[in-house]
Enzyme design. Structure first.
Site, PDB file in Angstrom:
ATOM      1  N   TYR A 117      -5.751  12.751   8.256  1.00 24.63           N
ATOM      2  CA  TYR A 117      -5.919  11.591   7.385  1.00 24.63           C
ATOM      3  C   TYR A 117      -6.507  12.022   6.042  1.00 24.63           C
ATOM      4  CZ  TYR A 117      -7.746   7.155   5.635  1.00 24.63           C
ATOM      5  OH  TYR A 117      -8.034   6.066   4.851  1.00 24.63           O
ATOM      6  N   ASN A 156      -0.088   1.028  -0.985  1.00 23.15           N
ATOM      7  CA  ASN A 156      -1.297   0.845  -0.196  1.00 23.15           C
ATOM      8  C   ASN A 156      -1.128   1.115   1.296  1.00 23.15           C
ATOM      9  OD1 ASN A 156      -3.985  -0.454   0.538  1.00 23.15           O
ATOM     10  ND2 ASN A 156      -2.565  -1.895   1.480  1.00 23.15           N
ATOM     11  N   ASP A 192       5.554  -4.938   4.583  1.00 23.67           N
ATOM     12  CA  ASP A 192       4.833  -4.426   5.751  1.00 23.67           C
ATOM     13  C   ASP A 192       5.824  -4.350   6.908  1.00 23.67           C
ATOM     14  OD1 ASP A 192       2.814  -3.980   7.862  1.00 23.67           O
ATOM     15  OD2 ASP A 192       1.378  -4.737   6.391  1.00 23.67           O
ATOM     16  N   LYS A 230      -4.887  11.902   2.097  1.00 23.84           N
ATOM     17  CA  LYS A 230      -5.527  11.196   0.995  1.00 23.84           C
ATOM     18  C   LYS A 230      -5.860  12.137  -0.167  1.00 23.84           C
ATOM     19  CE  LYS A 230      -5.238   7.158   2.796  1.00 23.84           C
ATOM     20  NZ  LYS A 230      -4.365   6.127   2.180  1.00 23.84           N
ATOM     21  N   ILE A 286      -6.734  -4.357   3.066  1.00 21.97           N
ATOM     22  CA  ILE A 286      -6.808  -4.224   1.620  1.00 21.97           C
ATOM     23  C   ILE A 286      -5.609  -4.892   0.949  1.00 21.97           C
ATOM     24  CG2 ILE A 286      -6.705  -2.562  -0.280  1.00 21.97           C
ATOM     25  CD1 ILE A 286      -8.347  -0.647   1.449  1.00 21.97           C
ATOM     26  N   PRO A 327     -11.801   4.218  -1.845  1.00 20.41           N
ATOM     27  CA  PRO A 327     -12.793   3.432  -1.097  1.00 20.41           C
ATOM     28  C   PRO A 327     -13.457   4.242   0.008  1.00 20.41           C
ATOM     29  CG  PRO A 327     -10.591   2.926  -0.317  1.00 20.41           C
ATOM     30  CD  PRO A 327     -10.426   3.921  -1.442  1.00 20.41           C
TER      31      PRO A 327
END
Length: 266
Positions: A152, A87, A35, A156, A16, A182
């Site tokens: 996870y 992100n 990153d 979120k 993404i 998403p």
């Protein structure tokens, strides 16, 4: 202040983050890519105009690295930070009772604490740019707790809650706060697995008959989120179906989760 808009993207080395970098750069934005994966950063940078991409090897858990990276990027961007795209994340799945504490701690630290770090540290930079936006990546797993993705999913949910809270708090500062929700996106994140299983999240998802959404669709959604009024932007059929089911058919959704919708099957 420079006339060229600027976006700083964590997790910019693939998936993404890469798709969003390409999308925004094609529209004339300066892009900061962060990153831990240097090779991935270089690959993403190769897809962007050379003078518009700036690379930062950075772990989102490292607060000093956040400050150093944002200091450098905003200086190169003429003092502005129009979008901070929180992100970076990792995908872990499998039975919760079999998950190691190392996997649990790492998932929480990267997927949520890393987002908190970006928001808290990024606020000062965003506040200097009128009409700026903090954009977070949540997940369809933040709509209803997902069997087989417990930790996870919990991270979120936390990202979604943080987004809603800061949307209220930061309005007075002229900062919009948005998130992407998403479904299952076709990225390397789906290759991750934990909790004592030998199957990837990708195999679990496709085995359950759920579709994978191209990362390019998320990039277009990110653009719409940054320029729109919605706090949550849903992306992909799975996200919309889960949102609908959570609101109108919660009992049915609960039964599906109890059957293990996205857990590995023998």
């Amino acid at each position: 202040m420079s006339d060229i808009k600027a976006i700083f993207i964590t997790g910019g080395g693939s998936g993404i983050g890469r798709a969003v970098a390409v999308y925004f750069a094609a529209r004339g934005w300066r892009v900061g890519l962060a990153d831990v994966n240097e090779a991935g950063l270089a690959e993403t940078a190769g897809m962007l105009p050379a003078d518009m991409a700036h690379l930062y090897k950075m772990d989102v858990r490292d607060r000093d690295a956040w400050i150093a990276s944002l200091d450098d990027f905003t200086e190169l961007a003429g003092g502005r930070l129009d979008v901070l795209f929180n992100n970076a994340g990792i995908g872990t799945g499998g039975p919760f009772a079999q998950a190691t504490f190392d996997d649990i701690d790492r998932t929480i630290a990267i997927n949520f604490t890393g987002v908190v770090n970006g928001a808290r540290i990024g606020h000062a930079y965003l506040a200097r740019t009128p009409g700026s936006c903090l954009l977070n990546t949540a997940s369809a797993s933040a709509i209803y707790g997902s069997a087989g993705l417990a930790v996870y999913s919990a991270t979120k949910f936390a990202v979604r809650a943080l987004t809603e809270a800061l949307d209220g708090e930061w309005a007075a500062d002229g900062i919009n706060v948005r998130d992407l929700v998403p479904g299952f996106i076709e990225t390397p994140l789906l290759d991750g697995v934990a909790g004592g299983t030998n199957r990837s999240i990708r195999e679990s998802v496709t085995g359950a008959g759920l579709e994978l959404t191209p990362a390019s669709d998320v990039a277009a959604a990110a653009w719409a989120a940054v320029h729109g009024d919605k706090v949550h932007t849903y992306v992909g059929k799975t996200a919309f179906r889960l949102a609908f089911a959570a609101r109108w058919m919660p009992g049915r959704l609960r039964k599906q989760m109890r059957r293990g919708v996205v857990t590995p099957r023998d």
